[in-house]
Motif scaffolding. Structure first.
Motif, PDB file in Angstrom:
ATOM      1  N   ARG A 146      -8.902 -14.282 -27.152  1.00 43.45           N
ATOM      2  CA  ARG A 146      -9.171 -14.694 -25.760  1.00 43.45           C
ATOM      3  C   ARG A 146     -10.644 -15.030 -25.569  1.00 43.45           C
ATOM      4  NH1 ARG A 146     -10.438 -16.858 -22.164  1.00 43.45           N
ATOM      5  NH2 ARG A 146     -10.101 -16.499 -19.912  1.00 43.45           N
ATOM      6  N   LEU A 147     -11.526 -14.240 -26.147  1.00 42.87           N
ATOM      7  CA  LEU A 147     -12.961 -14.474 -25.966  1.00 42.87           C
ATOM      8  C   LEU A 147     -13.410 -15.753 -26.669  1.00 42.87           C
ATOM      9  CD1 LEU A 147     -14.228 -10.809 -26.361  1.00 42.87           C
ATOM     10  CD2 LEU A 147     -13.980 -12.119 -24.245  1.00 42.87           C
ATOM     11  N   GLY A 152     -16.182 -17.151 -19.868  1.00 38.77           N
ATOM     12  CA  GLY A 152     -15.699 -16.720 -18.572  1.00 38.77           C
ATOM     13  C   GLY A 152     -16.375 -15.410 -18.211  1.00 38.77           C
ATOM     14  N   SER A 153     -15.717 -14.639 -17.366  1.00 37.83           N
ATOM     15  CA  SER A 153     -16.272 -13.354 -16.947  1.00 37.83           C
ATOM     16  C   SER A 153     -15.446 -12.225 -17.557  1.00 37.83           C
ATOM     17  CB  SER A 153     -16.279 -13.239 -15.424  1.00 37.83           C
ATOM     18  OG  SER A 153     -14.967 -13.370 -14.899  1.00 37.83           O
ATOM     19  N   LEU A 154     -16.140 -11.215 -18.053  1.00 33.40           N
ATOM     20  CA  LEU A 154     -15.501 -10.089 -18.725  1.00 33.40           C
ATOM     21  C   LEU A 154     -15.976  -8.795 -18.090  1.00 33.40           C
ATOM     22  CD1 LEU A 154     -13.974  -8.780 -21.203  1.00 33.40           C
ATOM     23  CD2 LEU A 154     -16.180  -8.877 -22.399  1.00 33.40           C
ATOM     24  N   ASP A 176     -22.073 -16.505 -24.129  1.00 35.08           N
ATOM     25  CA  ASP A 176     -21.683 -17.395 -23.034  1.00 35.08           C
ATOM     26  C   ASP A 176     -20.810 -16.696 -22.002  1.00 35.08           C
ATOM     27  OD1 ASP A 176     -23.057 -19.470 -24.191  1.00 35.08           O
ATOM     28  OD2 ASP A 176     -21.315 -20.291 -25.245  1.00 35.08           O
ATOM     29  N   TRP A 177     -20.325 -15.509 -22.329  1.00 36.70           N
ATOM     30  CA  TRP A 177     -19.515 -14.747 -21.384  1.00 36.70           C
ATOM     31  C   TRP A 177     -20.427 -13.915 -20.475  1.00 36.70           C
ATOM     32  CZ3 TRP A 177     -14.167 -13.940 -20.520  1.00 36.70           C
ATOM     33  CH2 TRP A 177     -13.328 -14.751 -21.295  1.00 36.70           C
ATOM     34  N   ALA A 226     -11.179 -11.536 -17.895  1.00 38.53           N
ATOM     35  CA  ALA A 226     -10.626 -10.601 -18.869  1.00 38.53           C
ATOM     36  C   ALA A 226     -11.170  -9.210 -18.562  1.00 38.53           C
ATOM     37  CB  ALA A 226     -10.992 -11.003 -20.296  1.00 38.53           C
ATOM     38  N   VAL A 227     -10.308  -8.225 -18.721  1.00 35.60           N
ATOM     39  CA  VAL A 227     -10.680  -6.832 -18.451  1.00 35.60           C
ATOM     40  C   VAL A 227     -10.376  -6.001 -19.698  1.00 35.60           C
ATOM     41  CG1 VAL A 227     -10.285  -4.810 -17.004  1.00 35.60           C
ATOM     42  CG2 VAL A 227     -10.123  -7.099 -16.003  1.00 35.60           C
ATOM     43  N   VAL A 228     -11.366  -5.236 -20.167  1.00 29.76           N
ATOM     44  CA  VAL A 228     -11.158  -4.341 -21.300  1.00 29.76           C
ATOM     45  C   VAL A 228     -11.138  -2.912 -20.767  1.00 29.76           C
ATOM     46  CG1 VAL A 228     -11.925  -3.612 -23.568  1.00 29.76           C
ATOM     47  CG2 VAL A 228     -12.430  -5.930 -22.778  1.00 29.76           C
ATOM     48  N   TRP A 229     -10.020  -2.222 -20.975  1.00 32.52           N
ATOM     49  CA  TRP A 229      -9.829  -0.876 -20.423  1.00 32.52           C
ATOM     50  C   TRP A 229     -10.231   0.154 -21.468  1.00 32.52           C
ATOM     51  CZ3 TRP A 229      -8.628  -0.182 -15.402  1.00 32.52           C
ATOM     52  CH2 TRP A 229      -8.291   1.109 -14.985  1.00 32.52           C
TER      53      TRP A 229
END
Length: 384
Positions: A146-147, A152-154, A176-177, A226-229
């Motif tokens: 995905r990255l 985008g925004s993470l 770039d994120w 994108a969200v990393v939990w």
């Protein structure tokens, strides 16, 4: 004298030991027990995963696994590529998803932990994402894809050391994120003030925006691509609970064990690693970590061997010395701690810390390979 009959009798009298889980704790326990018993290692994967490198996998490292066949070659450990689906401690047998029934004299429960699932959280009970934007360390490979498709925004949710490492690594690998790190409390709360200051400085230099005091219940609350939990870890003890093994009365969900790591309700079962509510005099209840998985896996093996020889197993003796934090490939923090895991003033930072952390991570695989070649030596290594 009938040598054939004597050898057959010896073969029958060797203990049958089943080890559930081929992570740090289970693999080390199996290797140490192999010269003295018939050991079956049950794990669906044919590879050992360096879980402490999963943030590196998300950042582009090609592989963080090692073939189990190479590690186990010549040890006598039999690897069964299956998943344990039922445990019967009364009959002393394990049922696997391929229909096999494995009897045992002693069992080592080392199924580890996973990223937590809470009501409304982005992760399902098996670690799968209900929200397509949500990822965890377990889905690091999908996160990397995905990255790469970005930018985008993470948002990384969770201000513990896992979240810190993930945010720093991804911000460095994917400049770039736009990266944020959301923490319900103070960032890296277990580190000293100087240690936290260094983490904040490095994250700021990587362009990571830290938001402390930000409590998040699920990915839907976070405005990000994108969200990393990384907010919580839970033990994989559903199998143990269904079998009637007592769990930690303090509510951690881990298996309740005595000082030798035996189940309080079924002493023929030993638990090690993240699945065990293990404790030692100095730190008390041990936290989930590779740093505690290896020593508890080794100690479970020592306890079983002592018991087989008619001796009383010794209580677990363990104390923390350092906390290691990678902050990308070129910076890090080595926080010296007291045996109870509280931070000292002393620490290492920068490239020196990054190199030290890398050596610590490499040493875990070295220990496992040493245990495969010379299992009797492992118990002589301090901390193991």
């Amino acid at each position: 004298m009938n040598t054939t009959r004597t050898n057959a009798t010896k073969q029958r009298t060797r203990q049958q030991i089943v080890v559930l889980g081929a992570g740090y704790a289970g693999l080390l326990a199996a290797l140490r027990l192999a010269p003295h018993a018939e050991v079956i290692l049950v794990d669906p994967s044919d590879r050992f995963t360096e879980r402490v490198r999963l943030h590196e996998l998300a950042a582009g490292r090609p592989d963080v696994t090692h073939p189990l066949q190479q590690i186990l070659r010549g040890t006598g450990v039999r690897h069964l590529a299956a998943r344990a689906t039922a445990l019967d401690p009364v009959a002393r047998q394990v049922t696997t998803d391929d229909g096999r029934i494995l009897p045992y004299d002693r069992l080592v429960y080392a199924l580890g932990s996973r990223t937590g699932h809470l009501p409304g959280s982005p992760l399902g009970p098996e670690g799968g994402a209900a929200d397509e934007r949500a990822y965890s360390a377990e889905s690091a490979e999908a996160l990397r894809k995905r990255l790469v498709d970005g930018p985008g925004s993470l948002a990384v949710v969770g201000g513990g050391l896992t979240g810190v490492e993930m945010a720093a690594e991804l911000a460095e690998a994917y400049p770039d994120w736009s990266v944020r790190l959301l923490s319900a409390g103070p960032l890296a709360a277990g580190c000293s003030g100087r240690g936290r200051d260094h983490i904040h400085t490095v994250l700021a230099a990587r362009g990571v925006r830290v938001e402390e005091g930000r409590r998040v219940a699920d990915a839907g609350e976070v405005d990000a691509d994108a969200v990393v939990w990384t907010a919580s870890m839970v033990p994989n003890t559903a199998l143990a609970a269904a079998a009637g093994l007592a769990l930690d009365p303090e509510g951690s969900g881990r298996i309740a064990v005595d000082a030798s790591l035996r189940s309080l309700t079924h002493p023929e079962v030993y638990a090690a690693g993240d699945a065990a509510a293990s404790h030692a005099p100095a730190p008390g209840r041990l936290r989930m970590a590779c740093a505690t998985a290896l020593p508890t896996g080794s100690h479970a093996a020592s306890s079983i061997l002592a018991e087989a020889r008619g001796h009383t197993p010794k209580p677990l003796s363990f104390g923390f010395t350092i906390q290691c934090v990678s902050l990308g490939r070129h910076d890090g923090l080595i926080q010296f701690v007291r045996p109870d895991d509280s931070p000292r003033d002393r620490m290492l930072t920068g490239r020196t810390a990054a190199r030290a952390k890398e050596q610590v991570v490499r040493s875990t695989v070295r220990f496992l390979r040493l245990a495969a070649r010379r299992p009797s030596v492992v118990s002589l290594i301090p901390g193991l």
